[in-house]
Design a protein around this motif. Structure first.
Motif, PDB file in Angstrom:
ATOM      1  N   CYS A  49       0.746  -1.296  -0.027  1.00 10.88           N
ATOM      2  CA  CYS A  49      -0.096   0.090  -0.025  1.00 10.88           C
ATOM      3  C   CYS A  49       0.855   1.181   0.168  1.00 10.88           C
ATOM      4  O   CYS A  49       1.656   1.430   0.952  1.00 10.88           O
ATOM      5  CB  CYS A  49      -0.942  -0.080   1.197  1.00 10.88           C
ATOM      6  SG  CYS A  49      -2.076   1.361   1.302  1.00 10.88           S
ATOM      7  N   CYS A  96      -0.949   3.528   3.432  1.00 13.37           N
ATOM      8  CA  CYS A  96      -0.568   3.361   4.807  1.00 13.37           C
ATOM      9  C   CYS A  96       0.753   2.595   4.880  1.00 13.37           C
ATOM     10  O   CYS A  96       1.295   2.197   6.092  1.00 13.37           O
ATOM     11  CB  CYS A  96      -1.721   2.499   5.544  1.00 13.37           C
ATOM     12  SG  CYS A  96      -1.906   0.588   4.870  1.00 13.37           S
ATOM     13  N   CYS A 106      -6.272  -1.872  -0.461  1.00 13.02           N
ATOM     14  CA  CYS A 106      -5.551  -2.204   0.761  1.00 13.02           C
ATOM     15  C   CYS A 106      -6.472  -2.585   1.788  1.00 13.02           C
ATOM     16  O   CYS A 106      -7.427  -1.758   1.848  1.00 13.02           O
ATOM     17  CB  CYS A 106      -4.696  -1.185   1.152  1.00 13.02           C
ATOM     18  SG  CYS A 106      -3.961  -1.483   2.857  1.00 13.02           S
ATOM     19  N   CYS A 160      -6.270  -0.151   4.919  1.00  7.90           N
ATOM     20  CA  CYS A 160      -6.879   1.271   5.046  1.00  7.90           C
ATOM     21  C   CYS A 160      -7.699   1.705   3.760  1.00  7.90           C
ATOM     22  O   CYS A 160      -8.339   2.966   3.837  1.00  7.90           O
ATOM     23  CB  CYS A 160      -5.644   2.166   4.998  1.00  7.90           C
ATOM     24  SG  CYS A 160      -5.011   2.383   3.318  1.00  7.90           S
TER      25      CYS A 160
HETATM   26 ZN   LIG Z   1      -3.135   0.805   3.116  1.00  3.85          ZN
END
Ligand SMILES: [Zn+2]
Lengths: 361, 135
Positions: B23, B26, B37, B40
């Motif tokens: 990701c 994050c 992801c 997040c």
């Molecule tokens: Zn993420």
């Protein structure tokens, strides 16, 4: 405008070889005369496509009952029952409906156990978990091992099962109404080391009905739904600690704080599909710190829980809500309670999704 | 026919290879080829392939029968942490009678049979894990 549980009934959780979905639906509403005086029906059921080859179950049930009121089915794995209660509460509290029947139905005993076990395993992610030979008891075993590494003794999980069986002896609709001893774990079939059959829920057919109304009964026999919430967790394999059932713990913590409740005093029905789950949740909430004395809790799984009352998968949440409703307004089997709040917790798989309901007398 | 070749074909990359989703928002990594992801919700992700090595974080011996395939118990199911720091769950195979798989056991990814319809039907293959023999 609020949401109140005003009526309900259940059939015994059991292997009902002579009863199918439609028969179980008939059996339960027969016990609840005002259950058909409604303007909407929400049916909760997790497995009818798999166990009965039936799509659009809710319509066929309505037709069979001779009540062509609007009907819909809710499915959310093991939490289907509480999801249905949540929807019914929204329908009446929004003013759209006056009285909603929630009907939990499940038929799971028509196949050899390994076939039903497979159907049940599909509460997990089929492509990324089930195809990889990962099953619900495997996760429960991994949670149990992690808790044991953290100092929880084997007897703690056993004590949950022993207590649930003891509770179920006074519940007429419970599936397993007999006591078990700690010794019996030694000979219990291992499902996934160290988890045994005694650590697992009892699988049975079931039907449970509740009427959710926009107004309370004029007498005292109704409870208000004061809280109903849902939280989705992370897939178990992505978690830092597999025994952190964070969705359940977050919701329970929030509801206990908001209403100033203590699980030791309040009527509680926790989702105990496998013994490690309630133990993990209670520990995360700060209980069972110095050991595993379940007798500290006055009304914990009075029904015997999924372990002994039984787990008719998509109907279980409706059973739990019915049991808390009965304890708050009258009695459950031979049990009574002197407290104003009751809490119902349901989750699917190892905390993939969690739901909590709070009822107030 | 209970298995669908096209369903499996769609997820072939995640089943035949160990793809990791990284990701960009994050910074966390997750197994399988994902568009989003799981931590997040960001779609600012890129995909890399794992080298296929890791260690067992925990394992359980599954003793009960829960499907109709020819996979009969006992089988080992565990959580593996790949060397790239990502977790994946799966079956651990190729364990000799005198071998023990436990926390920390080094494993490598291998391609094995997942499921099949019947003797003449579709067979699915995918990643499982095998202990790395140490001299
Ligand atoms: Zn993420």
């Amino acid at each position: 405008m609020g949401a109140y549980i005003v009526s309900g009934a259940v059939v015994k959780v059991d292997r009902h070889f002579e009863r199918g979905y439609r028969d179980l639906a008939y059996d339960v509403v027969k016990e609840c005369p005002d259950c058909l005086d409604v303007d909407y029906v929400v049916i909760s059921s997790a497995l009818p496509e798999l166990t009965a080859h039936q799509v659009d179950l809710s319509t066929h049930i309505a037709q069979w009952l001779g009540r062509r009121v609007p009907v819909v089915r809710v499915e959310s794995g093991e939490t289907s029952g509480l999801a249905a209660v949540d929807l019914a509460a929204s329908l009446v509290s929004s003013g759209r409906n006056r009285r909603v029947l929630v009907l939990g139905l499940e038929k799971v005993t028509d196949y050899p156990t390994y076939v039903t076990n497979y159907f049940y395993s599909l509460i997990l992610d089929y492509e990324f978990e089930v195809l990889r030979s990962v099953s619900p008891p495997a996760y429960a075993a991994l949670v149990m091992k992690e808790l044991m590494r953290g100092g929880v003794k084997r007897e703690c999980f056993s004590s949950w099962a022993v207590k649930m069986h003891e509770n179920a002896t006074s519940i007429p609709h419970a599936m397993l109404r007999f006591k078990i001893s700690y010794d019996s774990f030694k000979d219990s079939q291992v499902l996934a080391e160290p988890l045994t059959l005694h650590d697992s829920f009892a699988l049975g057919d079931g039907a449970a009905a509740l009427v959710v109304s926009s107004s309370p009964n004029t007498n005292a026999s109704s409870v208000e739904i004061v809280f109903s919430a849902t939280e989705v967790g992370l897939p178990a394999y992505l978690r830092e600690n597999i025994s952190d059932l964070t969705a359940s713990v977050k919701l329970l913590k929030l509801s206990l704080e908001r209403y100033g409740l203590d699980l030791k005093k309040v009527i509680t029905e926790l989702h105990d599909s496998y013994t490690p789950y309630p133990i993990a949740i209670l520990r995360s909430l700060g209980y069972l710190d110095g050991g595993c004395d379940l007798n500290e809790f006055e009304y914990l799984n009075t029904s015997g829980g999924l372990k002994a009352r039984g787990h008719p998968i998509g109907a279980t949440g409706v059973y739990q809500a019915y049991e808390v409703f009965k304890l708050l307004t009258d009695r459950l089997g031979s049990k009574t309670a002197s407290t104003d709040y009751g809490l119902v917790h349901s989750m699917s798989g190892p905390d993939n999704v969690s739901r909590v309901l709070i009822l107030k007398r | 026919m209970k298995l669908s070749p096209s369903q499996f074909w769609r997820i072939r990359e995640s089943q035949y290879r160990l793809i990791i989703t990284e990701c960009g928002s994050c910074g966390r990594k997750s197994v399988f080829k994902r568009s989003v992801c799981p931590f997040c919700g960001s779609s600012n992700v890129k995909h890399v392939e794992s080298e296929g090595f890791g260690k067992v974080l925990d394992v359980t011996k599954v003793m009960y029968r829960w499907n109709s395939s020819d996979e009969r118990p006992p089988l080992l199911v565990g959580v593996v942490e790949l060397d790239e720091g990502v977790r994946v769950v799966g079956e651990i195979v190729g364990v000799g009678d005198n071998e023990e798989v436990k926390e920390g056991t080094r494993v490598e990814a291998v391609l094995r049979r997942y499921a099949s319809d019947d003797p003449y039907g579709v067979i699915y293959y995918g990643i499982k894990f095998k202990p790395i023999k140490t001299a």
